[in-house]
Design an enzyme around this catalytic site. Structure first.
Site, PDB file in Angstrom:
ATOM      1  CE  LYS A  88      -1.899  -4.176   4.203  1.00  9.60           C
ATOM      2  NZ  LYS A  88      -2.311  -5.233   3.275  1.00  9.60           N
TER       3      LYS A  88
ATOM      4  CB  THR B 115      -0.915  -0.003   1.251  1.00 11.90           C
ATOM      5  OG1 THR B 115      -1.434   1.321   1.443  1.00 11.90           O
ATOM      6  CG2 THR B 115      -0.164  -0.370   2.521  1.00 11.90           C
TER       7      THR B 115
ATOM      8  CE1 TYR C 124      -3.797  -1.618   6.098  1.00 12.61           C
ATOM      9  CE2 TYR C 124      -2.744   0.358   5.239  1.00 12.61           C
ATOM     10  CZ  TYR C 124      -3.397  -0.840   5.026  1.00 12.61           C
ATOM     11  OH  TYR C 124      -3.645  -1.267   3.743  1.00 12.61           O
TER      12      TYR C 124
ATOM     13  CD  GLU D 202      -1.991   5.353   4.717  1.00 15.56           C
ATOM     14  OE1 GLU D 202      -1.648   5.521   5.890  1.00 15.56           O
ATOM     15  OE2 GLU D 202      -2.363   6.281   3.982  1.00 15.56           O
TER      16      GLU D 202
HETATM   17  P1  NAP Z   1     -11.307  -4.704   2.864  1.00 14.86           P
HETATM   18  O1  NAP Z   1     -12.532  -4.336   2.106  1.00 14.86           O
HETATM   19  O2  NAP Z   1     -11.130  -4.194   4.248  1.00 14.86           O
HETATM   20  O3  NAP Z   1     -11.222  -6.297   2.871  1.00 14.86           O
HETATM   21  C1  NAP Z   1     -10.308  -6.958   3.681  1.00 14.86           C
HETATM   22  C2  NAP Z   1     -10.746  -8.402   3.854  1.00 14.86           C
HETATM   23  O4  NAP Z   1      -9.805  -9.052   4.743  1.00 14.86           O
HETATM   24  C3  NAP Z   1     -12.129  -8.596   4.470  1.00 14.86           C
HETATM   25  O5  NAP Z   1     -12.881  -9.409   3.613  1.00 14.86           O
HETATM   26  C4  NAP Z   1     -11.838  -9.307   5.783  1.00 14.86           C
HETATM   27  O6  NAP Z   1     -12.741 -10.338   6.094  1.00 14.86           O
HETATM   28  C5  NAP Z   1     -10.522  -9.973   5.513  1.00 14.86           C
HETATM   29  N1  NAP Z   1      -9.812 -10.282   6.762  1.00 14.86           N
HETATM   30  C6  NAP Z   1      -9.550  -9.444   7.793  1.00 14.86           C
HETATM   31  N2  NAP Z   1      -8.894 -10.099   8.773  1.00 14.86           N
HETATM   32  C7  NAP Z   1      -8.746 -11.388   8.364  1.00 14.86           C
HETATM   33  C8  NAP Z   1      -8.168 -12.540   8.935  1.00 14.86           C
HETATM   34  N3  NAP Z   1      -7.628 -12.506  10.147  1.00 14.86           N
HETATM   35  N4  NAP Z   1      -8.191 -13.687   8.237  1.00 14.86           N
HETATM   36  C9  NAP Z   1      -8.771 -13.733   7.011  1.00 14.86           C
HETATM   37  N5  NAP Z   1      -9.349 -12.671   6.414  1.00 14.86           N
HETATM   38  C10 NAP Z   1      -9.337 -11.502   7.076  1.00 14.86           C
HETATM   39  O7  NAP Z   1      -9.999  -4.261   2.036  1.00 14.86           O
HETATM   40  P2  NAP Z   1      -9.848  -3.908   0.482  1.00 14.86           P
HETATM   41  O8  NAP Z   1     -10.105  -2.465   0.288  1.00 14.86           O
HETATM   42  O9  NAP Z   1     -10.567  -4.912  -0.323  1.00 14.86           O
HETATM   43  O10 NAP Z   1      -8.278  -4.079   0.305  1.00 14.86           O
HETATM   44  C11 NAP Z   1      -7.707  -5.337  -0.021  1.00 14.86           C
HETATM   45  C12 NAP Z   1      -6.256  -5.374   0.426  1.00 14.86           C
HETATM   46  O11 NAP Z   1      -5.530  -4.332  -0.224  1.00 14.86           O
HETATM   47  C13 NAP Z   1      -6.031  -5.158   1.927  1.00 14.86           C
HETATM   48  O12 NAP Z   1      -4.926  -5.946   2.300  1.00 14.86           O
HETATM   49  C14 NAP Z   1      -5.665  -3.682   2.036  1.00 14.86           C
HETATM   50  O13 NAP Z   1      -4.863  -3.463   3.180  1.00 14.86           O
HETATM   51  C15 NAP Z   1      -4.902  -3.501   0.746  1.00 14.86           C
HETATM   52  N6  NAP Z   1      -4.924  -2.171   0.150  1.00 14.86           N
HETATM   53  C16 NAP Z   1      -6.124  -1.556  -0.079  1.00 14.86           C
HETATM   54  C17 NAP Z   1      -6.151  -0.335  -0.722  1.00 14.86           C
HETATM   55  C18 NAP Z   1      -7.448   0.357  -1.020  1.00 14.86           C
HETATM   56  O14 NAP Z   1      -7.420   1.566  -1.320  1.00 14.86           O
HETATM   57  N7  NAP Z   1      -8.578  -0.350  -1.006  1.00 14.86           N
HETATM   58  C19 NAP Z   1      -4.952   0.261  -1.146  1.00 14.86           C
HETATM   59  C20 NAP Z   1      -3.750  -0.413  -0.908  1.00 14.86           C
HETATM   60  C21 NAP Z   1      -3.761  -1.637  -0.284  1.00 14.86           C
HETATM   61  P3  NAP Z   1     -14.218 -10.077   6.664  1.00 14.86           P
HETATM   62  O15 NAP Z   1     -15.019  -9.723   5.473  1.00 14.86           O
HETATM   63  O16 NAP Z   1     -14.530 -11.390   7.252  1.00 14.86           O
HETATM   64  O17 NAP Z   1     -14.120  -8.966   7.654  1.00 14.86           O
HETATM   65  O1  F7E Z   2      -8.834   8.114   4.598  1.00 13.82           O
HETATM   66  C1  F7E Z   2      -9.178  11.579   5.750  1.00 13.82           C
HETATM   67  C2  F7E Z   2      -8.207  10.679   6.485  1.00 13.82           C
HETATM   68  O2  F7E Z   2      -9.782   6.048   5.629  1.00 13.82           O
HETATM   69  C3  F7E Z   2      -8.409   8.957   3.548  1.00 13.82           C
HETATM   70  C4  F7E Z   2      -7.180   2.097   3.019  1.00 13.82           C
HETATM   71  O3  F7E Z   2      -7.782   1.380   1.973  1.00 13.82           O
HETATM   72  O4  F7E Z   2      -6.086   3.560   1.486  1.00 13.82           O
HETATM   73  C5  F7E Z   2      -6.950   3.524   2.598  1.00 13.82           C
HETATM   74  O5  F7E Z   2      -6.397   4.256   3.684  1.00 13.82           O
HETATM   75  C6  F7E Z   2      -8.138  10.347   4.101  1.00 13.82           C
HETATM   76  C7  F7E Z   2      -7.239  10.366   5.336  1.00 13.82           C
HETATM   77  O6  F7E Z   2      -8.234   5.892   3.618  1.00 13.82           O
HETATM   78  C8  F7E Z   2     -12.396  11.316   7.438  1.00 13.82           C
HETATM   79  O7  F7E Z   2      -7.621  11.352   7.592  1.00 13.82           O
HETATM   80  C9  F7E Z   2     -11.110  12.895   6.719  1.00 13.82           C
HETATM   81  O8  F7E Z   2      -6.302  11.407   5.217  1.00 13.82           O
HETATM   82  O9  F7E Z   2     -10.491   6.708   3.286  1.00 13.82           O
HETATM   83  P1  F7E Z   2      -9.434   6.646   4.315  1.00 13.82           P
HETATM   84  P2  F7E Z   2      -6.671   5.799   3.926  1.00 13.82           P
HETATM   85  O10 F7E Z   2      -6.363   6.091   5.335  1.00 13.82           O
HETATM   86  O11 F7E Z   2      -5.976   6.616   2.886  1.00 13.82           O
HETATM   87  C10 F7E Z   2      -4.792   3.003   1.720  1.00 13.82           C
HETATM   88  C11 F7E Z   2      -4.009   3.083   0.435  1.00 13.82           C
HETATM   89  C12 F7E Z   2      -4.841   1.661   2.321  1.00 13.82           C
HETATM   90  O12 F7E Z   2      -3.955   0.830   2.111  1.00 13.82           O
HETATM   91  C13 F7E Z   2      -5.847   1.423   3.384  1.00 13.82           C
HETATM   92  O13 F7E Z   2      -6.099   0.042   3.572  1.00 13.82           O
HETATM   93  O14 F7E Z   2      -9.352  10.934   4.498  1.00 13.82           O
HETATM   94  N1  F7E Z   2     -10.492  11.726   6.418  1.00 13.82           N
HETATM   95  N2  F7E Z   2     -12.265  12.667   7.348  1.00 13.82           N
HETATM   96  C14 F7E Z   2     -11.267  10.727   6.846  1.00 13.82           C
HETATM   97  N3  F7E Z   2     -11.109   9.382   6.756  1.00 13.82           N
HETATM   98  C15 F7E Z   2     -12.090   8.604   7.261  1.00 13.82           C
HETATM   99  N4  F7E Z   2     -11.985   7.254   7.149  1.00 13.82           N
HETATM  100  N5  F7E Z   2     -13.209   9.137   7.868  1.00 13.82           N
HETATM  101  C16 F7E Z   2     -13.408  10.489   7.984  1.00 13.82           C
HETATM  102  O15 F7E Z   2     -14.407  10.946   8.524  1.00 13.82           O
END
Ligand code: NAP
Ligand code: F7E
Length: 328
Positions: free
Chosen positions: A155, A126, A151, A128
């Site tokens: 990662k 990620t 987090y 992050e």
């Molecule tokens: P998500 O919607 O939060 O899905 C994560 C999944 O992981 C959920 O289905 C959850 O299961 C499962 N999980 C959590 N703990 C587990 C455990 N102990 N054993 C098995 N499964 C478990 O995340 P996403 O947005 O699809 O992202 C997918 C991956 O990409 C994650 O690793 C995230 O950190 C990474 N990532 C995401 C983004 C983004 O912008 N979306 C960007 C960069 C990297 P349950 O459904 O049972 O809760």
């Molecule tokens: O926050 C700001 C917050 O929670 C984005 C995950 O998928 O992407 C995700 O992480 C921004 C941050 O995503 C609220 O402070 C303001 O600056 O949507 P977010 P994230 O933290 O960027 C990365 C790439 C991953 O890997 C992660 O798994 O938005 N913000 N106000 C807020 N954020 C939240 N959640 N809620 C608020 O009310």
């Protein structure tokens, strides 16, 4: 013979989009689900994928469950999407976040090493991890890591273990360093979906305000459906490697809010938004913007969905969903 893939995190956001792509490419898809009394399959249902996945029960924190699954399914590819993925929650649940996102990946890598070394492995890394590492410009594969949350730290461990197993044991392991990607099935706690759901509620008279934290931070937001293609392409290459994936442009949270209200036909968004310190983070990542040149050049990957199209897609989906709930 069909190719086989195991997808962890199959019930999350990315799992269903990836499964759809794999099924279109004639894969047999195994999806790892945790044991629940009432599992939630709504994201798979949204994409019409129920009955198309073979579910296997396990947990990233339970190494023996992973060994069982890999021995029984012998997947050619494993996509590790499972994680405690909410940055905002990772300070309060740092140990859990570490166990799933860091140690869980070590368990998976060991399982591959000992029981299925020909399996190709994708790790969901990620942006992050960059955190403060070059906040003024863009981030690419050479940008140093400076994570700002438990987090991000978890990662970084998983990233280096994925590299280390490649270098130490010759395994085919890849990191996709993906920037934020969103969709109508994005988890409701993440800011984009919180905004589009909130805007739809205000538009339909179901809510009066939207409470948010930091409106200044900037993210490189793309569409999840585009990003899973990059994951897939990484595991089809001749050699394993690590790639940054993003759109190359970024926007502030405030810009996302403004655009989402406009899609719903509301011009004066400031009337409805309240800043609530509860949603601010102990340490913020202020500015993320990808330079995805390597993914473009080597994988031939390019975003297909613009920022405006993404916001529109998400607001319209939430309006549709809430209207149907309201009527029934
Ligand atoms: P998500 O919607 O939060 O899905 C994560 C999944 O992981 C959920 O289905 C959850 O299961 C499962 N999980 C959590 N703990 C587990 C455990 N102990 N054993 C098995 N499964 C478990 O995340 P996403 O947005 O699809 O992202 C997918 C991956 O990409 C994650 O690793 C995230 O950190 C990474 N990532 C995401 C983004 C983004 O912008 N979306 C960007 C960069 C990297 P349950 O459904 O049972 O809760
Ligand atoms: O926050 C700001 C917050 O929670 C984005 C995950 O998928 O992407 C995700 O992480 C921004 C941050 O995503 C609220 O402070 C303001 O600056 O949507 P977010 P994230 O933290 O960027 C990365 C790439 C991953 O890997 C992660 O798994 O938005 N913000 N106000 C807020 N954020 C939240 N959640 N809620 C608020 O009310």
């Amino acid at each position: 013979m069909k190719k086989t893939a195991l997808v962890t995190g199959i019930l999350g956001q990315d799992g269903p989009y990836l499964a759809k792509l794999l099924l279109e490419n004639d894969y047999k898809v195994f999806g790892l689900v945790r044991r629940y009394s009432n599992p939630n399959f709504s994201n798979l249902e949204y994409l019409g994928l129920m009955n198309k996945i073979e579910f296997v029960e396990g947990d990233l924190t339970d190494e023996s469950s992973l060994i069982n699954i890999v021995k029984n399914t012998r997947p050619e590819e494993i996509y590790n999407l499972a994680a405690q993925s909410f940055v905002g929650g990772s300070w309060d649940q740092a140990k859990l976040t570490t166990e799933v996102n860091a140690v869980g990946v070590l368990f998976l890598l060991n399982t591959i090493k000992f029981f299925s070394p020909i399996t190709r492995f994708y790790q969901a890394s990620t942006s992050e991890m960059f955190g403060l590492g070059n906040t003024n410009g863009f981030q690419d594969e050479n940008t140093p890591f400076h994570p700002r949350s438990p987090y991000g730290v978890s990662k970084v461990y998983a990233y280096w273990m994925t590299v280390n197993f490649r270098e130490s044991f010759g395994l085919f392991t890849c990191n996709g360093i993906l920037f934020n990607h969103e969709s109508p099935i994005r988890g409701i706690q993440f800011v984009t979906r919180k905004i589009t759901d909130g805007v739809a509620r205000i538009k339909l008279g179901l809510a009066k305000e939207l409470r948010l934290g930091n409106l200044e931070s900037r993210r490189d937001w793309g569409f999840a459906g585009d990003y899973v293609e990059a994951m897939y392409l990484m595991l089809q290459q001749k050699n394993p490697d690590d790639y940054v994936v993003g759109t190359g442009e970024n926007h502030s949270v405030g810009e996302f809010v403004e655009k989402a209200f406009l899609v719903a036909g509301i011009n004066d968004w400031k009337k409805y938004v309240t800043i609530d310190p509860r949603f601010k983070r102990p340490a913020e990542v202020p500015n993320l913007k990808a330079k995805p040149d390597k993914a473009q050049k080597v994988l031939g990957w390019k975003k297909k969905t613009s920022f405006d199209a993404l916001v529109k897609m998400m607001v319209e989906a939430d309006l549709k969903r809430l209207k149907s709930v309201k009527i029934s």
